[in-house]
Structures are given as structure tokens and as C-alpha cells.
Design a protein around this motif. Structure first.
Motif, PDB file in Angstrom:
ATOM      1  N   VAL A  57      -3.820  -3.548  -5.471  1.00 51.31           N
ATOM      2  CA  VAL A  57      -2.625  -4.275  -5.052  1.00 51.31           C
ATOM      3  C   VAL A  57      -1.623  -3.247  -4.538  1.00 51.31           C
ATOM      4  CG1 VAL A  57      -0.738  -5.772  -5.807  1.00 51.31           C
ATOM      5  CG2 VAL A  57      -3.017  -6.079  -6.766  1.00 51.31           C
ATOM      6  N   SER A  58      -1.058  -3.521  -3.381  1.00 45.88           N
ATOM      7  CA  SER A  58      -0.040  -2.645  -2.801  1.00 45.88           C
ATOM      8  C   SER A  58       1.322  -3.305  -2.929  1.00 45.88           C
ATOM      9  CB  SER A  58      -0.344  -2.380  -1.327  1.00 45.88           C
ATOM     10  OG  SER A  58      -1.527  -1.636  -1.194  1.00 45.88           O
ATOM     11  N   LEU A  59       2.210  -2.631  -3.659  1.00 45.67           N
ATOM     12  CA  LEU A  59       3.587  -3.100  -3.847  1.00 45.67           C
ATOM     13  C   LEU A  59       4.530  -1.923  -3.674  1.00 45.67           C
ATOM     14  CD1 LEU A  59       3.228  -5.117  -7.188  1.00 45.67           C
ATOM     15  CD2 LEU A  59       3.468  -6.079  -4.896  1.00 45.67           C
ATOM     16  N   GLU A  60       5.741  -2.214  -3.276  1.00 44.43           N
ATOM     17  CA  GLU A  60       6.765  -1.192  -3.201  1.00 44.43           C
ATOM     18  C   GLU A  60       7.091  -0.716  -4.617  1.00 44.43           C
ATOM     19  OE1 GLU A  60       6.608  -3.612   0.308  1.00 44.43           O
ATOM     20  OE2 GLU A  60       6.801  -4.183  -1.784  1.00 44.43           O
ATOM     21  N   HIS A  61       7.550   0.530  -4.712  1.00 40.73           N
ATOM     22  CA  HIS A  61       7.806   1.155  -6.013  1.00 40.73           C
ATOM     23  C   HIS A  61       8.723   0.297  -6.903  1.00 40.73           C
ATOM     24  CE1 HIS A  61       8.365   4.287  -8.982  1.00 40.73           C
ATOM     25  NE2 HIS A  61       9.676   4.140  -8.858  1.00 40.73           N
ATOM     26  N   ILE A  62       9.774  -0.262  -6.321  1.00 43.32           N
ATOM     27  CA  ILE A  62      10.714  -1.068  -7.113  1.00 43.32           C
ATOM     28  C   ILE A  62      10.031  -2.279  -7.736  1.00 43.32           C
ATOM     29  CG2 ILE A  62      11.587  -2.444  -5.151  1.00 43.32           C
ATOM     30  CD1 ILE A  62      13.863  -1.103  -7.883  1.00 43.32           C
ATOM     31  N   PHE A  63       9.075  -2.880  -7.018  1.00 42.61           N
ATOM     32  CA  PHE A  63       8.342  -4.022  -7.571  1.00 42.61           C
ATOM     33  C   PHE A  63       7.401  -3.582  -8.688  1.00 42.61           C
ATOM     34  CE2 PHE A  63       9.741  -6.022  -3.619  1.00 42.61           C
ATOM     35  CZ  PHE A  63      10.206  -7.227  -4.107  1.00 42.61           C
ATOM     36  N   TRP A  64       6.741  -2.421  -8.531  1.00 41.66           N
ATOM     37  CA  TRP A  64       5.889  -1.916  -9.619  1.00 41.66           C
ATOM     38  C   TRP A  64       6.738  -1.656 -10.861  1.00 41.66           C
ATOM     39  CZ3 TRP A  64       1.127  -2.894  -9.905  1.00 41.66           C
ATOM     40  CH2 TRP A  64       0.277  -2.840  -8.809  1.00 41.66           C
TER      41      TRP A  64
END
Length: 80
Positions: free
Chosen positions: A19-26
Motif C-alpha cells: 500500500v502506498s500512502l503519504e507519510h502523514i497518512f501512515w
């Protein structure tokens, strides 16, 4: 601010997926899982089970946003 998605592996019902998410979402996704006492993979599996035809990364982003909005509504220190 780094807005580039970061890829991580998750295990959903015994199967590995990326899954690819922006750092803030992780960051927020991990915080929510910790706050609820759930393993990250379990929370991802719960989201996966009810996401319908939406991509998993999008479903996680929406979940994180909805959770943040709900928390803001219940936070008495927030001003209108």
C-alpha cells in the motif's frame, strides 16, 4: 513537507500486499491502530473488508480523515 507516497507491505487475511500512502497518512494510521489497541494489519483488514470497489490506499486515507474529523467534533478544545 514530503507528499510523495511511501510503499509499505501489509498482510491481509494471510496475503501480503503493498500500500502506498503519504507519510502523514501512515503516521495517523499507526496512531489510530495503537489508540484502538489493534495491530496495523488487523485494522487494514477491517478497512479492506468494507471498502467495496475503492482501492485500499484510498479507503485507508478516507478512514484516517473520517477518524480525524470525528475526533475534532468530540474535542471540546476546538473552536468553531
Amino acid at each position: 513537507m514530503n507528499a510523495r507516497p511511501v510503499k509499505h507491505s501489509l498482510t491481509l487475511r494471510g496475503h501480503r500486499t503493498s500500500v502506498s500512502l503519504e507519510h502523514i497518512f501512515w503516521q495517523e494510521f499507526r496512531r489510530i491502530a495503537r489508540e484502538r489497541g489493534l495491530a496495523l494489519n488487523l485494522l487494514a483488514a477491517q478497512i479492506d473488508a468494507r471498502r467495496g470497489d475503492v482501492g485500499l490506499a484510498s479507503a485507508i486515507r478516507v478512514f484516517v480523515l473520517e477518524t480525524a474529523l470525528q475526533q475534532d467534533q468530540h474535542d471540546p478544545t476546538q473552536t468553531p
